[in-house]
Design a protein around this motif. Sequence first.
Motif, PDB file in Angstrom:
ATOM      1  N   LYS A 138       1.054  -1.063  -0.091  1.00  0.00           N
ATOM      2  CA  LYS A 138      -0.265   0.098   0.215  1.00  0.00           C
ATOM      3  C   LYS A 138       0.612   1.890   0.267  1.00  0.00           C
ATOM      4  N   THR A 139       2.004   0.749   0.821  1.00  0.00           N
ATOM      5  CA  THR A 139       2.728   2.633   0.561  1.00  0.00           C
ATOM      6  C   THR A 139       3.259   2.996  -1.098  1.00  0.00           C
ATOM      7  N   ILE A 140       3.948   1.976  -1.249  1.00  0.00           N
ATOM      8  CA  ILE A 140       4.538   1.487  -2.353  1.00  0.00           C
ATOM      9  C   ILE A 140       3.826   2.297  -3.609  1.00  0.00           C
ATOM     10  N   ALA A 141       2.365   1.908  -3.136  1.00  0.00           N
ATOM     11  CA  ALA A 141       1.400   1.911  -4.367  1.00  0.00           C
ATOM     12  C   ALA A 141       0.810   3.291  -4.187  1.00  0.00           C
ATOM     13  N   ASP A 142       1.096   3.945  -2.752  1.00  0.00           N
ATOM     14  CA  ASP A 142      -0.076   5.549  -2.712  1.00  0.00           C
ATOM     15  C   ASP A 142       1.828   5.888  -2.945  1.00  0.00           C
ATOM     16  N   ALA A 143       2.884   6.026  -3.064  1.00  0.00           N
ATOM     17  CA  ALA A 143       3.513   6.511  -3.234  1.00  0.00           C
ATOM     18  C   ALA A 143       3.999   7.197  -4.759  1.00  0.00           C
ATOM     19  N   ALA A 144       3.736   6.010  -6.117  1.00  0.00           N
ATOM     20  CA  ALA A 144       3.928   5.750  -7.088  1.00  0.00           C
ATOM     21  C   ALA A 144       2.718   6.070  -7.389  1.00  0.00           C
ATOM     22  N   VAL A 145       1.616   6.105  -7.266  1.00  0.00           N
ATOM     23  CA  VAL A 145      -0.051   7.454  -7.902  1.00  0.00           C
ATOM     24  C   VAL A 145       1.231   8.601  -7.348  1.00  0.00           C
ATOM     25  N   ALA A 146       0.765   8.850  -6.061  1.00  0.00           N
ATOM     26  CA  ALA A 146       1.615   9.748  -6.170  1.00  0.00           C
ATOM     27  C   ALA A 146       2.311  10.857  -6.382  1.00  0.00           C
ATOM     28  N   GLU A 147       3.571  10.377  -6.837  1.00  0.00           N
ATOM     29  CA  GLU A 147       4.697  10.799  -8.058  1.00  0.00           C
ATOM     30  C   GLU A 147       3.803  10.968  -9.956  1.00  0.00           C
ATOM     31  N   ALA A 148       3.093  10.850  -9.572  1.00  0.00           N
ATOM     32  CA  ALA A 148       2.292   9.734 -11.057  1.00  0.00           C
ATOM     33  C   ALA A 148       1.437  11.070 -11.417  1.00  0.00           C
ATOM     34  N   LEU A 149       0.844  11.580  -9.901  1.00  0.00           N
ATOM     35  CA  LEU A 149      -0.337  12.512 -10.315  1.00  0.00           C
ATOM     36  C   LEU A 149       0.418  13.568 -10.719  1.00  0.00           C
ATOM     37  N   LYS A 150       1.097  13.255  -9.460  1.00  0.00           N
ATOM     38  CA  LYS A 150       2.444  15.155  -9.843  1.00  0.00           C
ATOM     39  C   LYS A 150       2.836  15.659 -10.770  1.00  0.00           C
ATOM     40  N   HIS A 151       3.150  14.414 -11.563  1.00  0.00           N
ATOM     41  CA  HIS A 151       3.879  15.144 -12.473  1.00  0.00           C
ATOM     42  C   HIS A 151       1.944  15.189 -13.948  1.00  0.00           C
ATOM     43  N   GLN A 152       1.218  14.229 -13.526  1.00  0.00           N
ATOM     44  CA  GLN A 152       0.132  14.155 -14.457  1.00  0.00           C
ATOM     45  C   GLN A 152       0.352  13.622 -15.507  1.00  0.00           C
ATOM     46  N   TRP A 153       1.121  11.700 -15.423  1.00  0.00           N
ATOM     47  CA  TRP A 153       1.375  10.619 -15.944  1.00  0.00           C
ATOM     48  C   TRP A 153      -0.315   9.975 -15.964  1.00  0.00           C
ATOM     49  N   ALA A 154      -0.803   9.300 -16.668  1.00  0.00           N
ATOM     50  CA  ALA A 154      -1.678   8.062 -16.568  1.00  0.00           C
ATOM     51  C   ALA A 154      -0.791   7.432 -17.536  1.00  0.00           C
ATOM     52  N   VAL A 155      -1.283   6.017 -15.977  1.00  0.00           N
ATOM     53  CA  VAL A 155       0.282   5.036 -15.928  1.00  0.00           C
ATOM     54  C   VAL A 155      -0.872   4.007 -15.192  1.00  0.00           C
ATOM     55  N   THR A 156       0.180   2.738 -15.447  1.00  0.00           N
ATOM     56  CA  THR A 156      -0.895   1.658 -14.075  1.00  0.00           C
ATOM     57  C   THR A 156       0.587   0.901 -13.762  1.00  0.00           C
ATOM     58  N   ILE A 157      -0.048   1.333 -12.801  1.00  0.00           N
ATOM     59  CA  ILE A 157       1.668   0.773 -11.403  1.00  0.00           C
ATOM     60  C   ILE A 157       0.942  -0.764 -11.303  1.00  0.00           C
ATOM     61  N   ALA A 158       1.885  -1.829 -11.728  1.00  0.00           N
ATOM     62  CA  ALA A 158       1.427  -3.171 -10.545  1.00  0.00           C
ATOM     63  C   ALA A 158       3.140  -3.496  -9.913  1.00  0.00           C
ATOM     64  N   ILE A 159       2.500  -4.109  -8.962  1.00  0.00           N
ATOM     65  CA  ILE A 159       3.633  -4.316  -8.094  1.00  0.00           C
ATOM     66  C   ILE A 159       3.087  -5.939  -8.003  1.00  0.00           C
ATOM     67  N   VAL A 160       4.458  -6.351  -7.575  1.00  0.00           N
ATOM     68  CA  VAL A 160       4.320  -7.874  -7.619  1.00  0.00           C
ATOM     69  C   VAL A 160       5.266  -9.093  -6.603  1.00  0.00           C
ATOM     70  N   ASP A 161       5.635  -9.828  -6.220  1.00  0.00           N
ATOM     71  CA  ASP A 161       5.994 -10.073  -5.053  1.00  0.00           C
ATOM     72  C   ASP A 161       7.354 -10.602  -5.300  1.00  0.00           C
ATOM     73  N   ASP A 162       8.352 -11.447  -5.021  1.00  0.00           N
ATOM     74  CA  ASP A 162       9.280 -11.829  -5.497  1.00  0.00           C
ATOM     75  C   ASP A 162       9.339 -12.798  -6.669  1.00  0.00           C
ATOM     76  N   GLY A 163       8.646 -13.437  -6.769  1.00  0.00           N
ATOM     77  CA  GLY A 163       8.022 -15.122  -7.177  1.00  0.00           C
ATOM     78  C   GLY A 163       7.275 -14.054  -9.033  1.00  0.00           C
TER      79      GLY A 163
END
Length: 135
Positions: free
Chosen positions: A13-38
């Motif tokens: 959740k922390t990673i996702a929130d920070a990544a979303v904040a970075e994207a929104l700060k620059h007005q970038w429309a993106v998809t963000i995926a987070i995966v485990d080590d596998g």
Amino acid sequence: MKTKSVLEFADVKTIADAAVAEALKHQWAVTIAIVDDGGHLLSLQRLDGAAALSSHIAPAKAHTAALARRESKVYEDIINGGRTAFLTAPCIEGMLEGGVPIIKDGQCIGAVGVSGVKSPEDAQIARAGIAAIGL
């Protein structure tokens, strides 16, 4: 035997929130995926205006970074350098910049993949997310 850290829900959740904040700060429309080590999907967020295809590319970049334990850009560089046979490597689909592994104590514990803007910007967003958990 070694002890290895794992991503917990709060970390994701922390990673996702920070990544979303970075994207929104620059007005970038993106998809963000987070995966485990596998390479298993833990989180997927498609921001408003992000292309539908980005919801397939971002997890593929993250999957590649997690399994390889290195940034997906490495594979893009190999292919661009002329080693096109690398396109046949098994289990690797996201061979574009924007997949960044999450490394803690020398071990890969997951990865973040981003798709939707220029590749260096995708990687910037992924790194911003990872930095939010102090890595």
